[in-house]
Scaffold this motif. Structure first.
Motif, PDB file in Angstrom:
ATOM      1  N   ARG A 160       0.833  -1.213   0.000  1.00 54.88           N
ATOM      2  CA  ARG A 160       0.000   0.000   0.000  1.00 54.88           C
ATOM      3  C   ARG A 160       0.866   1.260   0.000  1.00 54.88           C
ATOM      4  O   ARG A 160       0.334   2.368  -0.045  1.00 54.88           O
ATOM      5  CB  ARG A 160      -0.956   0.004   1.195  1.00 54.88           C
ATOM      6  N   ALA A 207       2.661   3.585  -5.240  1.00 56.15           N
ATOM      7  CA  ALA A 207       1.586   4.224  -6.010  1.00 56.15           C
ATOM      8  C   ALA A 207       1.123   3.364  -7.171  1.00 56.15           C
ATOM      9  O   ALA A 207      -0.005   3.517  -7.653  1.00 56.15           O
ATOM     10  CB  ALA A 207       2.062   5.583  -6.524  1.00 56.15           C
ATOM     11  N   THR A 230      -3.039  -0.319  -4.103  1.00 58.59           N
ATOM     12  CA  THR A 230      -3.296   1.118  -4.210  1.00 58.59           C
ATOM     13  C   THR A 230      -4.398   1.398  -5.216  1.00 58.59           C
ATOM     14  O   THR A 230      -5.241   2.291  -5.009  1.00 58.59           O
ATOM     15  CB  THR A 230      -2.006   1.857  -4.615  1.00 58.59           C
ATOM     16  N   ARG A 231      -4.430   0.643  -6.295  1.00 56.99           N
ATOM     17  CA  ARG A 231      -5.476   0.840  -7.296  1.00 56.99           C
ATOM     18  C   ARG A 231      -6.861   0.569  -6.701  1.00 56.99           C
ATOM     19  O   ARG A 231      -7.827   1.268  -7.003  1.00 56.99           O
ATOM     20  CB  ARG A 231      -5.217  -0.076  -8.498  1.00 56.99           C
ATOM     21  N   GLY A 241      -7.652   1.025  -3.584  1.00 52.47           N
ATOM     22  CA  GLY A 241      -7.940   2.163  -2.720  1.00 52.47           C
ATOM     23  C   GLY A 241      -8.364   3.394  -3.475  1.00 52.47           C
ATOM     24  O   GLY A 241      -9.061   4.259  -2.928  1.00 52.47           O
ATOM     25  N   ASN A 242      -7.964   3.490  -4.743  1.00 52.04           N
ATOM     26  CA  ASN A 242      -8.315   4.658  -5.558  1.00 52.04           C
ATOM     27  C   ASN A 242      -9.574   4.443  -6.389  1.00 52.04           C
ATOM     28  O   ASN A 242     -10.018   5.377  -7.079  1.00 52.04           O
ATOM     29  CB  ASN A 242      -7.155   5.018  -6.495  1.00 52.04           C
ATOM     30  N   GLU A 269     -13.035   4.567  -6.769  1.00 48.61           N
ATOM     31  CA  GLU A 269     -14.172   5.171  -6.067  1.00 48.61           C
ATOM     32  C   GLU A 269     -15.433   4.312  -6.155  1.00 48.61           C
ATOM     33  O   GLU A 269     -16.218   4.245  -5.203  1.00 48.61           O
ATOM     34  CB  GLU A 269     -14.445   6.552  -6.641  1.00 48.61           C
ATOM     35  N   GLU A 292      -7.496   1.457   6.066  1.00 46.00           N
ATOM     36  CA  GLU A 292      -8.142   2.770   6.145  1.00 46.00           C
ATOM     37  C   GLU A 292      -7.939   3.406   7.512  1.00 46.00           C
ATOM     38  O   GLU A 292      -7.706   4.611   7.629  1.00 46.00           O
ATOM     39  CB  GLU A 292      -9.633   2.632   5.850  1.00 46.00           C
ATOM     40  N   SER A 314     -14.238   2.432  -2.771  1.00 44.11           N
ATOM     41  CA  SER A 314     -12.827   2.504  -2.425  1.00 44.11           C
ATOM     42  C   SER A 314     -12.559   1.748  -1.119  1.00 44.11           C
ATOM     43  O   SER A 314     -13.243   1.968  -0.116  1.00 44.11           O
ATOM     44  CB  SER A 314     -12.406   3.971  -2.266  1.00 44.11           C
ATOM     45  N   HIS A 325      -9.185   0.541   1.327  1.00 42.85           N
ATOM     46  CA  HIS A 325      -7.749   0.608   1.571  1.00 42.85           C
ATOM     47  C   HIS A 325      -7.323  -0.639   2.347  1.00 42.85           C
ATOM     48  O   HIS A 325      -7.626  -0.776   3.541  1.00 42.85           O
ATOM     49  CB  HIS A 325      -7.390   1.868   2.345  1.00 42.85           C
TER      50      HIS A 325
END
Length: 394
Positions: free
Chosen positions: A54, A57, A62-63, A65-66, A68, A103, A152, A154
């Motif tokens: 995590r 980038a 990470t994807r 978490g991004n 939405e 998160e 999203s 995390h």
């Protein structure tokens, strides 16, 4: 081999990966690691981080978490056992261990930039109790290694992830070719399927039917030696002191403590409280009462060249036994974290392991078969399983 001989004398060859998983990783071996084998280990580490870190980038985690609106995220086949282990830990701890805790860590300041700055509304939003996504509900497994989300999420696989990587590296040292060694530096799905006996692995084991090695990943140890080595158990209050000495020949010994990863936050101009990364995923708060934990999971013969065939091996009695046999460091790593948020007896209803814990009064409780001499005052635990005992002070 004489156990009194130092590890450096027994295993004079060291292969270092200083940046692996943010803590670094050392491999000690009795024979040199070939250039080819080291390159495979490096590719394994890079590919592993590209999927699960995590802090990167460009990682798959990470994807997620991004994303939405969520989605279907296909992980490599080698993540299946890791997800199985998280399923088991989430169940046995009743949700206290949960990869969705990423998160909470971000809200508390343990974010990819390591800001160590707590968000202003963190207390009202931490944990599953406040609606944070939950493993198995908001993140669902599909086709074993596909994760499905609707928003999203995390994820943080730190509870077991470092130990799991150690086990995969141990397989390479033992002459196996794990399916997670990628063809290219950073693929997410293209995994090597060629022969288990490649040149690099064979070079390491050609004259060594018992490949001796120790992998040290900053608190997670995988030991495969013909006779025990001595391992100091670090005092979390004083890193120059040991509170005990373990004797390990074949297995994983993992430690967990907040002493190396903590930060303070100001409640007001007069008061500060300490925050650390070992969270109870239910309320999202740092675990209390326990100062340190150590877990030991015996190893299997999987690191012996030509001795382990996962396709033809007899099925173990249950899934968690299979995990412990094949991934002892991952299991020990996860259990060392789980001991901060769950009772040992509760964990032993699912897992077979030995352990020791240090409480805030600096008293130790240890299981009968924990392979160590302990130097601090012992304490009995009447509510834990029968194989926990008080260890006399040495």
């Amino acid at each position: 081999m004489d156990a009194s001989v130092s590890l450096v004398q027994r295993m004079p060859y060291t292969t270092a990966f200083p940046k692996a998983l943010g803590t670094g990783l050392l491999v000690s071996t009795a024979r040199p690691v070939s250039t080819d084998l080291r390159a495979k280990m490096k590719r394994l580490i890079d590919g592993y981080e590209h999927v699960l870190s995590r802090f990167r980038a460009d990682s798959l985690v990470t994807r997620i978490g991004n994303a939405e609106h969520g989605g279907h995220f296909d992980f490599p086949d080698w993540t299946g056992p890791l997800f199985d282990l998280y399923d088991a830990l989430h169940d046995v701890t009743r949700g206290a261990i949960d990869p969705c805790v990423g998160e909470d860590l971000i809200r508390l300041g343990y974010d990819p930039t390591l800001s160590f700055t707590v968000e202003t509304d963190a207390v009202e939003r931490l944990g599953a109790l406040h609606g944070r996504p939950v493993w198995g509900h908001d993140v669902v497994r599909s086709d074993d290694t596909t994760l499905v989300t609707h928003g999203s999420v995390h994820l943080d696989f730190g509870a077991c992830g470092k130990g799991y990587l150690v086990d995969l590296l141990g397989g390479l040292l033992g002459g196996l070719e794990p399916s997670c060694v990628p063809r290219e530096p950073h693929p997410q799905h293209a995994m090597r399927k060629d022969s288990a006996h490649t040149a690099g692995a064979t070079d390491f084991n050609r004259e060594n039917t018992f490949p001796e090695f120790v992998i040290d990943a900053g608190g997670d140890l995988l030991v495969h030696t013909s006779s025990p080595i001595r391992v100091a158990l670090e005092d979390p209050k004083d890193q120059s002191r040991a509170i005990g000495v373990a004797h390990i020949a074949n297995g994983a010994l993992c430690a967990s403590a907040p002493s190396r990863r903590h930060w303070n936050i100001a409640i007001n101009e007069y008061t500060q409280i300490a925050i650390h990364h070992l969270l109870n995923a239910i309320d999202g708060l740092p675990a209390q009462q326990t100062e340190a934990s150590w877990t030991y999971v015996p190893g299997s013969s999987q690191y012996l060249n030509n001795s382990h065939d996962t396709a033809n091996a007899a099925e173990p009695a249950n899934a968690t036994l299979s995990l412990a046999q094949n991934y002892p460091t991952a299991v020990a790593d996860g259990l060392a974290t789980a001991l901060f948020v769950s009772d040992a007896a509760q964990l032993q209803s699912t897992f077979n392991f030995a352990c020791a814990t240090l409480n805030e009064s600096r008293q130790i409780a240890a299981s009968n078969d924990f392979p160590a001499e302990l130097f601090l005052q012992s304490v009995s635990r009447p509510h834990t399983s029968p194989n926990l005992k008080s260890k006399a002070a040495f």
